[in-house]
Enzyme design. Structure first.
Site, mmCIF file in Angstrom:
data_model
loop_
_atom_site.group_PDB
_atom_site.id
_atom_site.type_symbol
_atom_site.label_atom_id
_atom_site.label_comp_id
_atom_site.label_asym_id
_atom_site.label_seq_id
_atom_site.Cartn_x
_atom_site.Cartn_y
_atom_site.Cartn_z
ATOM 1 N N CYS A 1 -1.251 5.567 10.509
ATOM 2 C CA CYS A 1 -0.197 4.872 10.691
ATOM 3 C C CYS A 1 -0.684 3.473 11.285
ATOM 4 O O CYS A 1 -1.607 3.656 12.171
ATOM 5 C CB CYS A 1 0.598 5.767 11.853
ATOM 6 N N CYS B 1 0.483 -3.121 15.541
ATOM 7 C CA CYS B 1 0.854 -2.424 13.945
ATOM 8 C C CYS B 1 0.002 -3.640 13.211
ATOM 9 O O CYS B 1 0.376 -4.734 13.098
ATOM 10 C CB CYS B 1 2.120 -2.229 13.689
ATOM 11 N N CYS C 1 3.373 8.327 1.636
ATOM 12 C CA CYS C 1 3.828 7.547 2.602
ATOM 13 C C CYS C 1 4.121 6.065 1.945
ATOM 14 O O CYS C 1 2.983 5.512 1.458
ATOM 15 C CB CYS C 1 3.081 7.485 3.672
ATOM 16 N N CYS D 1 5.707 -7.333 6.992
ATOM 17 C CA CYS D 1 6.986 -7.023 8.119
ATOM 18 C C CYS D 1 7.376 -7.922 8.930
ATOM 19 O O CYS D 1 6.419 -8.526 9.500
ATOM 20 C CB CYS D 1 6.601 -5.593 8.881
ATOM 21 N N CYS E 1 5.762 -5.882 15.702
ATOM 22 C CA CYS E 1 5.246 -4.798 16.687
ATOM 23 C C CYS E 1 3.711 -5.305 16.928
ATOM 24 O O CYS E 1 2.849 -5.281 16.103
ATOM 25 C CB CYS E 1 5.387 -3.469 16.275
ATOM 26 N N GLU F 1 0.793 -1.271 -0.014
ATOM 27 C CA GLU F 1 0.107 0.015 -0.214
ATOM 28 C C GLU F 1 0.808 1.381 -0.171
ATOM 29 O O GLU F 1 2.081 1.324 0.430
ATOM 30 C CB GLU F 1 -0.901 0.099 1.262
#
Ligand code: SAH
Ligand code: SF4
Length: 343
Positions: A323, A106, A92, A99, A103, A79
């Site tokens: 975010c 997230c 962004c 990933c 975390c 994205e």
């Protein structure tokens, strides 16, 4: 050698310049490079297929925030978000499909790692966003490496992308921000690079016990090592860095968290700037963001402690573009239950 470099090897330098300036400065597609001979245009089109195929495009905030879901040549999904502000337009961008850092809060981390992005896949996100910005009567001036993935865990393509954005697209290095969860060897390497990009470190906790829990990579690079690398970066660049802090209700928004953060930020040769982001909701994390009143109180406590702090305006929450919300999934609606027919 394949690709545009091989194709242009036998052409005079002015042709090569025409191609790069057309593709990057003028954001054209090969077919639009009408100053080139038709045959070369067709050949370029064949060796430069777009790396990104749009799957969906969503807008929110009255059209000021756009999110693309792209499919890559192997079907991996990533994205990109474009945000128009009064004074600037910012892209962004993602550096990995998924990933590996895990975390807890997230959405990208919750979904796991798929693969590294190649340099062309990173740069093309910016070219696409810049084209759109131009069509909206704006100019893309800023890029943040804060989409999916950990940029410093895909160092070489990320850095080559930085160099191309600066060299070919003409973006100022000071308008490029690399955000890291705290990959210490990557920060040390970044300190040796010539281009002075901004560095943002996603801190979220200023003591090891809490940070181990929120950001598992902290077990490998604990805060003392991370702060040391940040200090080294500052000394090498002479530029202030920023800490990102997603405020999580009752978890890292207490007075003592603010006081610990003040101490960390001020331990650097030049106090870090703190960006506060009220936690955005994600499917895999039950705790909610800090209410706005408490966010402001936290900010004021940092300021009273001598640390520069700002609250980041949340963009694109309705389209999961804010975010930590990027997870590159097709929205699949619940299958309609078909009742077996008897008789
Ligand atoms: N991997 C890099 C860059 C991508 S994440 C990094 O972690 O820095 C971009 C930013 O969004 C980071 O500061 C990250 O901590 C933050 N973030 C992740 N999940 C979030 C959430 N649910 N709400 C608010 N911010 C979040
Ligand atoms: Fe990865 Fe950054 Fe999300 Fe952590 S916050 S899982 S490092 S994208």
């Amino acid at each position: 050698m394949t690709g545009p470099a091989a194709l242009l090897a036998d052409h005079p330098p002015y042709r090569v310049d025409q191609v790069w300036s057309g593709l990057y400065e003028h954001l054209a597609t090969p077919k639009e490079l009408t100053n080139l001979p038709k045959s070369l245009r067709a050949e370029l089109d064949a060796v430069l297929p777009p790396a990104l195929t749009p799957v969906t495009e969503s807008t929110s905030d009255a059209g000021d925030t756009l999110k693309w879901l792209w499919s890559l040549d192997d079907g991996a999904l990533i994205e990109t978000v474009l945000m128009h502000y009064d004074e600037r337009s910012t892209a962004c961008i993602s550096t990995q499909a998924g990933c590996a850092m895990g975390c807890t809060f997230c959405a990208t981390g919750q979904a796991g790692f798929e693969r590294q992005l190649r340099v062309g896949e990173i740069v093309e996100q910016v070219v696409r966003a810049a084209r759109r910005a131009r069509d909206d009567g704006r100019r893309l001036s800023h890029v943040v490496f804060m989409g999916m993935g950990e940029p410093l865990a895909n160092y070489d393509p990320t850095w080559q992308a930085v160099e191309r954005l600066h060299g070919h697209l003409g973006l100022s290095a000071r308008h490029l921000t690399v955000s890291t969860v705290g990959i210490v060897p990557g920060i040390r390497r970044l300190a040796t690079e010539a281009l002075p990009v901004n560095l943002a470190v996603s801190l979220h906790a200023a003591d090891d016990e809490l940070r181990d829990e929120l950001v598992p990579i902290n077990r490998r690079y604990p805060l003392s090592t991370l702060m040391d690398a940040c200090a080294g970066y500052l000394q090498a660049k002479g530029r202030r860095l920023s800490f990102e802090w997603a405020l999580i209700d009752g978890v890292n928004d207490r007075d003592r968290d603010a006081d610990q953060l003040v101490a960390r930020a001020r331990s650097l040769p030049l106090a870090a700037h703190v960006n506060l982001i009220p936690l955005n909701p994600t499917p895999g994390y039950a705790v909610v963001g800090t209410p706005m009143r408490r966010v402001r109180a936290f900010r004021d406590r940092l300021r009273a402690g001598g640390v520069n702090a700002t609250v980041r305006r949340t963009r694109g929450t309705e389209i999961d573009a804010a975010c930590g919300q990027l997870r590159a999934s097709h929205e699949v609606s619940e299958p309609v239950a078909i009742r077996p027919r008897h008789g």
